[in-house]
Scaffold this motif. Sequence first.
Motif, PDB file in Angstrom:
ATOM      1  N   GLY A 244       0.745  -1.302   0.194  1.00  0.00           N
ATOM      2  CA  GLY A 244       0.021  -0.067  -0.120  1.00  0.00           C
ATOM      3  C   GLY A 244       0.923   1.336   0.097  1.00  0.00           C
ATOM      4  N   LEU A 245       0.092   2.391   0.107  1.00  0.00           N
ATOM      5  CA  LEU A 245       0.810   3.637   0.229  1.00  0.00           C
ATOM      6  C   LEU A 245       0.972   4.093   1.742  1.00  0.00           C
ATOM      7  N   VAL A 246       2.469   4.418   2.103  1.00  0.00           N
ATOM      8  CA  VAL A 246       2.219   4.861   3.587  1.00  0.00           C
ATOM      9  C   VAL A 246       3.328   5.978   3.322  1.00  0.00           C
ATOM     10  N   GLN A 247       3.332   6.822   4.629  1.00  0.00           N
ATOM     11  CA  GLN A 247       4.257   8.027   4.758  1.00  0.00           C
ATOM     12  C   GLN A 247       5.654   7.454   5.360  1.00  0.00           C
ATOM     13  N   ALA A 248       6.666   8.073   5.007  1.00  0.00           N
ATOM     14  CA  ALA A 248       7.982   7.720   5.578  1.00  0.00           C
ATOM     15  C   ALA A 248       7.846   7.629   7.236  1.00  0.00           C
ATOM     16  N   GLY A 249       8.356   6.605   7.702  1.00  0.00           N
ATOM     17  CA  GLY A 249       8.391   6.249   9.179  1.00  0.00           C
ATOM     18  C   GLY A 249       7.278   5.269   9.645  1.00  0.00           C
ATOM     19  N   GLY A 250       6.525   5.083   8.695  1.00  0.00           N
ATOM     20  CA  GLY A 250       5.306   4.118   8.912  1.00  0.00           C
ATOM     21  C   GLY A 250       5.698   2.961   8.708  1.00  0.00           C
ATOM     22  N   SER A 251       4.520   1.907   8.989  1.00  0.00           N
ATOM     23  CA  SER A 251       4.724   0.598   9.028  1.00  0.00           C
ATOM     24  C   SER A 251       3.720  -0.267   7.961  1.00  0.00           C
ATOM     25  N   LEU A 252       4.079  -1.254   7.444  1.00  0.00           N
ATOM     26  CA  LEU A 252       3.263  -2.317   6.934  1.00  0.00           C
ATOM     27  C   LEU A 252       3.636  -3.956   6.955  1.00  0.00           C
ATOM     28  N   ARG A 253       2.793  -4.675   7.106  1.00  0.00           N
ATOM     29  CA  ARG A 253       3.021  -6.165   6.936  1.00  0.00           C
ATOM     30  C   ARG A 253       2.526  -6.650   5.815  1.00  0.00           C
ATOM     31  N   LEU A 254       3.551  -7.351   4.941  1.00  0.00           N
ATOM     32  CA  LEU A 254       3.144  -8.058   3.844  1.00  0.00           C
ATOM     33  C   LEU A 254       3.129  -9.583   4.223  1.00  0.00           C
ATOM     34  N   SER A 255       2.068 -10.094   3.579  1.00  0.00           N
ATOM     35  CA  SER A 255       1.741 -11.625   3.790  1.00  0.00           C
ATOM     36  C   SER A 255       2.204 -12.044   2.411  1.00  0.00           C
ATOM     37  N   CYS A 256       2.596 -13.465   2.535  1.00  0.00           N
ATOM     38  CA  CYS A 256       2.843 -14.247   1.330  1.00  0.00           C
ATOM     39  C   CYS A 256       2.084 -15.775   1.728  1.00  0.00           C
ATOM     40  N   ALA A 257       0.960 -15.824   0.938  1.00  0.00           N
ATOM     41  CA  ALA A 257       0.005 -17.120   1.159  1.00  0.00           C
ATOM     42  C   ALA A 257       0.322 -18.145   0.163  1.00  0.00           C
ATOM     43  N   ALA A 258       0.657 -19.270   0.628  1.00  0.00           N
ATOM     44  CA  ALA A 258       1.067 -20.552  -0.037  1.00  0.00           C
ATOM     45  C   ALA A 258       0.012 -21.498  -0.219  1.00  0.00           C
ATOM     46  N   SER A 259       0.008 -21.937  -1.120  1.00  0.00           N
ATOM     47  CA  SER A 259      -1.188 -23.214  -1.238  1.00  0.00           C
ATOM     48  C   SER A 259      -0.449 -24.540  -1.474  1.00  0.00           C
ATOM     49  N   GLY A 260      -1.018 -25.453  -1.022  1.00  0.00           N
ATOM     50  CA  GLY A 260      -0.184 -26.880  -1.222  1.00  0.00           C
ATOM     51  C   GLY A 260       0.266 -27.139   0.161  1.00  0.00           C
ATOM     52  N   ARG A 261       0.422 -28.530   0.408  1.00  0.00           N
ATOM     53  CA  ARG A 261       1.059 -29.055   1.610  1.00  0.00           C
ATOM     54  C   ARG A 261       2.555 -28.928   2.055  1.00  0.00           C
ATOM     55  N   THR A 262       3.115 -28.576   0.889  1.00  0.00           N
ATOM     56  CA  THR A 262       4.753 -28.689   1.196  1.00  0.00           C
ATOM     57  C   THR A 262       5.319 -27.233   1.711  1.00  0.00           C
ATOM     58  N   PHE A 263       4.519 -26.222   1.865  1.00  0.00           N
ATOM     59  CA  PHE A 263       5.099 -24.927   2.124  1.00  0.00           C
ATOM     60  C   PHE A 263       6.346 -25.142   3.173  1.00  0.00           C
ATOM     61  N   SER A 264       5.681 -25.879   4.271  1.00  0.00           N
ATOM     62  CA  SER A 264       6.678 -26.144   5.473  1.00  0.00           C
ATOM     63  C   SER A 264       8.106 -26.620   5.133  1.00  0.00           C
ATOM     64  N   MET A 265       8.255 -27.204   3.964  1.00  0.00           N
ATOM     65  CA  MET A 265       9.552 -27.890   3.632  1.00  0.00           C
ATOM     66  C   MET A 265      10.428 -26.889   3.028  1.00  0.00           C
ATOM     67  N   TYR A 266      10.046 -25.810   2.461  1.00  0.00           N
ATOM     68  CA  TYR A 266      10.830 -24.877   1.687  1.00  0.00           C
ATOM     69  C   TYR A 266      11.431 -23.559   2.683  1.00  0.00           C
ATOM     70  N   ALA A 267      12.656 -23.288   2.575  1.00  0.00           N
ATOM     71  CA  ALA A 267      12.926 -21.878   3.130  1.00  0.00           C
ATOM     72  C   ALA A 267      12.598 -20.987   2.032  1.00  0.00           C
TER      73      ALA A 267
END
Length: 129
Positions: A10-33
Amino acid sequence: QVQLVESGGGLVQAGGSLRLSCAASGRTFSMYAMGWFRRAPGKEGEFVAAINWSGGGTYCADSVKGRFTISRDNAKNTMYLQMNSLKPEDTAVYYCTAVPPDPLQWGPDLATTLGSDSWGQGTQVTVSS
């Protein structure tokens, strides 16, 4: 094969915060770095952060160290990037992808080594001054 979807930008001012998410499908996500990359307009891709399969080992690039935190929740098949004290130079499209499991390969050259073929649609982060 794991499919990844980034969100949270999103759009944020300098000094602000954001949290990005990466959603994975499949049952093997936990196997990967996993890792986060970013590409600013007119610039090459940059490796930002990585996390091992369990979440017990992490890496952040010098440009974000102390401001960004990478984490994951394998039960939710999701990885996160908490971004604090954002700067205009953090403006970029952020991508998540699997990374080599060997932490010795987690460094500034990783974006070049891996290439961007595996990157998804990304999520835009814009930091205004």
